[in-house]
Design a protein around this motif. Structure first.
Motif, mmCIF file in Angstrom:
data_model
loop_
_atom_site.group_PDB
_atom_site.id
_atom_site.type_symbol
_atom_site.label_atom_id
_atom_site.label_comp_id
_atom_site.label_asym_id
_atom_site.label_seq_id
_atom_site.Cartn_x
_atom_site.Cartn_y
_atom_site.Cartn_z
ATOM 1 N N GLY A 177 0.807 -1.212 0.000
ATOM 2 C CA GLY A 177 0.000 0.000 0.000
ATOM 3 C C GLY A 177 0.838 1.259 0.000
ATOM 4 O O GLY A 177 0.394 2.320 -0.461
ATOM 5 N N GLN A 178 2.068 1.151 0.502
ATOM 6 C CA GLN A 178 2.994 2.281 0.531
ATOM 7 C C GLN A 178 3.959 2.256 -0.650
ATOM 8 O O GLN A 178 4.909 3.029 -0.695
ATOM 9 C CB GLN A 178 3.763 2.272 1.848
ATOM 10 N N GLY A 179 3.705 1.360 -1.600
ATOM 11 C CA GLY A 179 4.533 1.302 -2.803
ATOM 12 C C GLY A 179 5.573 0.218 -2.807
ATOM 13 O O GLY A 179 6.397 0.145 -3.732
ATOM 14 N N GLY A 180 5.576 -0.660 -1.794
ATOM 15 C CA GLY A 180 6.545 -1.748 -1.727
ATOM 16 C C GLY A 180 6.441 -2.699 -2.895
ATOM 17 O O GLY A 180 5.389 -2.823 -3.528
ATOM 18 N N ASP A 181 7.558 -3.383 -3.191
ATOM 19 C CA ASP A 181 7.666 -4.319 -4.310
ATOM 20 C C ASP A 181 7.419 -3.650 -5.653
ATOM 21 O O ASP A 181 7.063 -4.312 -6.642
ATOM 22 C CB ASP A 181 6.712 -5.508 -4.139
ATOM 23 N N GLY A 182 7.561 -2.326 -5.704
ATOM 24 C CA GLY A 182 7.418 -1.615 -6.969
ATOM 25 C C GLY A 182 6.007 -1.177 -7.311
ATOM 26 O O GLY A 182 5.788 -0.580 -8.368
ATOM 27 N N TYR A 183 5.059 -1.421 -6.412
ATOM 28 C CA TYR A 183 3.670 -1.052 -6.699
ATOM 29 C C TYR A 183 3.431 0.416 -6.324
ATOM 30 O O TYR A 183 2.627 0.744 -5.441
ATOM 31 C CB TYR A 183 2.714 -1.984 -5.961
ATOM 32 N N THR A 184 4.123 1.291 -7.031
ATOM 33 C CA THR A 184 4.053 2.717 -6.721
ATOM 34 C C THR A 184 2.679 3.304 -6.993
ATOM 35 O O THR A 184 2.312 4.324 -6.399
ATOM 36 C CB THR A 184 5.113 3.480 -7.519
ATOM 37 N N MET A 185 1.928 2.691 -7.881
ATOM 38 C CA MET A 185 0.574 3.191 -8.179
ATOM 39 C C MET A 185 -0.358 3.068 -6.969
ATOM 40 O O MET A 185 -1.354 3.765 -6.879
ATOM 41 C CB MET A 185 -0.020 2.471 -9.386
ATOM 42 N N PHE A 186 -0.021 2.193 -6.015
ATOM 43 C CA PHE A 186 -0.838 2.066 -4.813
ATOM 44 C C PHE A 186 -0.560 3.193 -3.811
ATOM 45 O O PHE A 186 -1.425 3.570 -3.029
ATOM 46 C CB PHE A 186 -0.578 0.727 -4.120
ATOM 47 N N ALA A 187 0.665 3.699 -3.815
ATOM 48 C CA ALA A 187 1.078 4.647 -2.781
ATOM 49 C C ALA A 187 0.251 5.923 -2.808
ATOM 50 O O ALA A 187 -0.046 6.504 -1.757
ATOM 51 C CB ALA A 187 2.558 4.975 -2.930
ATOM 52 N N SER A 188 -0.119 6.393 -3.976
ATOM 53 C CA SER A 188 -0.848 7.658 -4.088
ATOM 54 C C SER A 188 -2.351 7.505 -3.880
ATOM 55 O O SER A 188 -3.066 8.507 -3.761
ATOM 56 C CB SER A 188 -0.587 8.289 -5.459
ATOM 57 N N ALA A 189 -2.842 6.272 -3.842
ATOM 58 C CA ALA A 189 -4.279 6.043 -3.674
ATOM 59 C C ALA A 189 -4.696 6.333 -2.240
ATOM 60 O O ALA A 189 -3.947 6.080 -1.294
ATOM 61 C CB ALA A 189 -4.630 4.608 -4.051
ATOM 62 N N SER A 190 -5.889 6.869 -2.079
ATOM 63 C CA SER A 190 -6.364 7.249 -0.747
ATOM 64 C C SER A 190 -6.778 6.037 0.073
ATOM 65 O O SER A 190 -7.353 5.079 -0.446
ATOM 66 C CB SER A 190 -7.545 8.218 -0.868
ATOM 67 N N VAL A 191 -6.469 6.094 1.370
ATOM 68 C CA VAL A 191 -6.896 5.056 2.310
ATOM 69 C C VAL A 191 -8.317 5.378 2.751
ATOM 70 O O VAL A 191 -8.602 6.472 3.227
ATOM 71 C CB VAL A 191 -5.967 5.002 3.541
ATOM 72 N N ILE A 192 -9.215 4.426 2.588
ATOM 73 C CA ILE A 192 -10.614 4.656 2.966
ATOM 74 C C ILE A 192 -11.064 3.740 4.108
ATOM 75 O O ILE A 192 -12.212 3.820 4.561
ATOM 76 C CB ILE A 192 -11.554 4.493 1.759
ATOM 77 N N GLY A 193 -10.178 2.890 4.572
ATOM 78 C CA GLY A 193 -10.520 2.002 5.685
ATOM 79 C C GLY A 193 -9.311 1.187 6.088
ATOM 80 O O GLY A 193 -8.317 1.127 5.376
ATOM 81 N N ASP A 194 -9.402 0.569 7.245
ATOM 82 C CA ASP A 194 -8.321 -0.313 7.671
ATOM 83 C C ASP A 194 -8.885 -1.416 8.552
ATOM 84 O O ASP A 194 -10.013 -1.341 9.028
ATOM 85 C CB ASP A 194 -7.202 0.443 8.380
#
Length: 218
Positions: A177-194
């Motif tokens: 979710g923070q961009g680990g493993d190269g998934y940088t497209m996830f890092a900018s997405a908004s968190v809506i729940g946990d």
């Protein structure tokens, strides 16, 4: 000799910690119908990975947890297999050994285009085919003979096409979710729940679905 005098005390302290750890590790975390393995098949999936994705989806599918529709799990976050006992019981220590990183489950809002970008990225980050595990109801096709960036097609959620302009609620651990493993497209997405920690989500799922067998790999 001060060092020799301290050895019994250190041994006693170590024994206390080992006993405390065994109490937690030997706790029965539920039961399973079959063993789960992180070893991938020729499609790049594993039974443990898809099971964990289902567990994470279940942990945050409620509206107050983010109402996730899809879950992704990175294969690098899976370590040991989960082998139930002869009567199907699973120890918490085995669940923890499978997911030892204490990541938290997040729900992020992604567009279909971001999901497509993440799926395409899987095929360029490693020479060996190793794909994110996905939760039940989510599917896609891929063709390795096509050029990079054009290998994924027919992305679906519960049988319906995932559109680039659509909005989707996706569960994942905080590492990717923070961009680990190269998934940088996830890092900018908004968190809506946990939700809970990943191993807690796994234990809750195993307890809630006694005897469940791993999802079939396509």
């Amino acid at each position: 000799d001060a060092d020799k005098a301290s050895q019994p005390a250190i041994a006693a302290m170590l024994a206390r910690y080992q006993a405390a750890a065994a109490t937690v590790g030997d706790r029965i975390g539920g039961d399973l119908g079959e063993a789960l393995t992180p070893i991938i098949d020729r499609s790049g999936q594993s039974t443990l990975g898809n099971f964990v994705a289902d567990a994470q989806l279940a942990s945050v599918s409620a509206t107050d947890k983010g109402g996730a529709q899809i879950a992704f799990m990175n294969p690098g976050g899976l370590r040991n297999p989960i082998n139930p006992t002869a009567d199907g019981k699973v120890r918490f220590g085995d669940l923890y050994a499978a997911q030892p990183f204490n990541n938290m489950v997040l729900v992020k809002r992604l567009t279909g285009a971001q999901i497509r970008e993440a799926l395409e990225m899987q095929f360029v980050r490693n020479a060996r085919l190793s794909l994110m595990a996905v939760s039940r109801g989510f599917s896609y096709a891929f063709d390795l003979s096509r050029p990079a960036g054009q290998r994924v097609s027919d992305i679906r959620l519960n049988g319906q096409p995932v559109t680039d302009g659509g909005s989707y609620r996706v569960a994942m651990n905080n590492f990717i979710g923070q961009g680990g493993d190269g998934y940088t497209m996830f890092a900018s997405a908004s968190v809506i729940g946990d939700g809970p920690a990943d191993v807690e989500a796994l234990e809750l799922y195993v307890k809630a679905t006694p005897g469940l067998k791993p999802p079939a790999l396509d």
